[in-house]
Design a protein around this motif. Structure first.
Motif, mmCIF file in Angstrom:
data_model
loop_
_atom_site.group_PDB
_atom_site.id
_atom_site.type_symbol
_atom_site.label_atom_id
_atom_site.label_comp_id
_atom_site.label_asym_id
_atom_site.label_seq_id
_atom_site.Cartn_x
_atom_site.Cartn_y
_atom_site.Cartn_z
ATOM 1 N N LEU A 87 0.937 -1.232 -0.042
ATOM 2 C CA LEU A 87 -0.019 0.008 0.034
ATOM 3 C C LEU A 87 0.699 1.275 -0.093
ATOM 4 O O LEU A 87 0.473 2.273 -0.567
ATOM 5 N N GLN A 88 1.919 1.111 0.765
ATOM 6 C CA GLN A 88 2.677 2.195 0.798
ATOM 7 C C GLN A 88 3.921 2.510 -0.559
ATOM 8 O O GLN A 88 3.786 3.560 -0.803
ATOM 9 N N LYS A 89 4.203 1.544 -1.070
ATOM 10 C CA LYS A 89 5.297 1.588 -2.147
ATOM 11 C C LYS A 89 4.693 1.342 -3.573
ATOM 12 O O LYS A 89 5.192 1.806 -4.741
ATOM 13 N N ILE A 90 3.604 1.012 -3.780
ATOM 14 C CA ILE A 90 2.759 0.669 -5.354
ATOM 15 C C ILE A 90 1.890 1.648 -5.471
ATOM 16 O O ILE A 90 0.831 1.637 -4.818
ATOM 17 N N TYR A 107 0.668 6.164 4.794
ATOM 18 C CA TYR A 107 1.491 7.125 5.141
ATOM 19 C C TYR A 107 2.728 6.663 5.750
ATOM 20 O O TYR A 107 2.722 5.518 6.497
ATOM 21 N N GLN A 108 3.948 7.285 5.647
ATOM 22 C CA GLN A 108 5.112 6.752 5.971
ATOM 23 C C GLN A 108 5.919 7.639 6.792
ATOM 24 O O GLN A 108 6.151 8.738 6.661
ATOM 25 N N TYR A 109 5.684 7.271 8.128
ATOM 26 C CA TYR A 109 6.326 7.889 9.145
ATOM 27 C C TYR A 109 7.979 8.077 8.831
ATOM 28 O O TYR A 109 8.643 8.945 9.146
ATOM 29 N N ILE A 110 8.491 6.848 8.497
ATOM 30 C CA ILE A 110 9.938 6.748 8.257
ATOM 31 C C ILE A 110 10.076 6.352 6.902
ATOM 32 O O ILE A 110 9.277 5.494 6.262
ATOM 33 N N ASN A 111 10.932 6.620 6.060
ATOM 34 C CA ASN A 111 11.286 6.138 4.798
ATOM 35 C C ASN A 111 12.897 6.161 4.597
ATOM 36 O O ASN A 111 13.449 7.266 3.955
ATOM 37 N N TYR A 112 13.602 5.220 5.235
ATOM 38 C CA TYR A 112 15.284 5.359 5.266
ATOM 39 C C TYR A 112 15.728 4.797 3.778
ATOM 40 O O TYR A 112 14.957 3.440 3.159
ATOM 41 N N GLY A 114 14.576 5.229 1.001
ATOM 42 C CA GLY A 114 13.629 4.984 -0.025
ATOM 43 C C GLY A 114 12.693 3.882 -0.020
ATOM 44 O O GLY A 114 12.024 3.644 -0.839
ATOM 45 N N PHE A 115 13.074 2.817 0.754
ATOM 46 C CA PHE A 115 12.659 1.596 1.001
ATOM 47 C C PHE A 115 12.174 1.229 2.222
ATOM 48 O O PHE A 115 11.283 0.391 2.658
ATOM 49 N N ILE A 116 12.973 1.594 3.216
ATOM 50 C CA ILE A 116 12.695 0.974 4.815
ATOM 51 C C ILE A 116 11.870 1.911 5.391
ATOM 52 O O ILE A 116 11.967 2.976 5.816
ATOM 53 N N THR A 117 10.621 1.164 5.617
ATOM 54 C CA THR A 117 9.512 1.942 6.318
ATOM 55 C C THR A 117 8.931 1.016 7.331
ATOM 56 O O THR A 117 9.669 -0.028 7.490
ATOM 57 N N ILE A 118 8.253 1.386 8.313
ATOM 58 C CA ILE A 118 7.813 0.447 9.413
ATOM 59 C C ILE A 118 7.273 -0.640 8.958
ATOM 60 O O ILE A 118 7.507 -1.962 9.743
#
Length: 142
Positions: A87-90, A107-112, A114-118
């Protein structure tokens, strides 16, 4: 050289450590950083938190049969976290996540990097626990 019993104990301990880190990490995000969990985050917590408890008990009691009970929890949690990450990346699915609740699931609180999210972190944790449990079940049968 470690015996297979020692390797199984190490795998159970590792799985418990992963579940504990994931549980403490989710609590850190919500209680310290004040990130409000979306509905899918809550569902993933429903599957991760019991793993931290059951794997701790299994590790202390050296009960490899718990792998049969923890594997379904980790696989179901894995399914939810992969869906949440999608849901976050596509982009095509991103619009579905907007109707998730108070906090949109896309919603992405973190995005390290470009791909590391919760949800990505949850996916990794559930995947590692699942792989360890499959290995424990396979090895304990031998």
């Amino acid at each position: 050289m470690k015996t297979s019993e020692q390797k199984i104990e190490l795998a159970m301990l590792s799985a418990w450590g992963i579940a504990l880190m994931a549980t403490l990490g989710s609590l850190y995000f919500s209680e310290i950083l004040n990130y409000i969990p979306c509905e899918l985050c809550w569902i993933q917590r429903i599957f991760m938190y019991p793993l931290a408890i059951t794997l701790a008990i299994a590790t202390v009691k050296k009960d490899v049969r718990q792998a049969y009970y923890t594997l379904p929890l980790s696989l179901i949690g894995l399914g939810f976290s992969v869906y949440h990450y999608m849901l976050q990346k596509i982009p095509f699915l991103s619009s579905v996540g907007e109707a998730c609740g108070i906090i949109p699931c896309n919603y992405q609180y973190i995005n390290y990097l470009g791909f590391i999210t919760i949800p990505f972190l949850a996916t990794v944790a559930f995947l590692l626990i699942s792989l360890l449990m499959v290995w424990v079940i396979k090895t304990s049968k031998e």
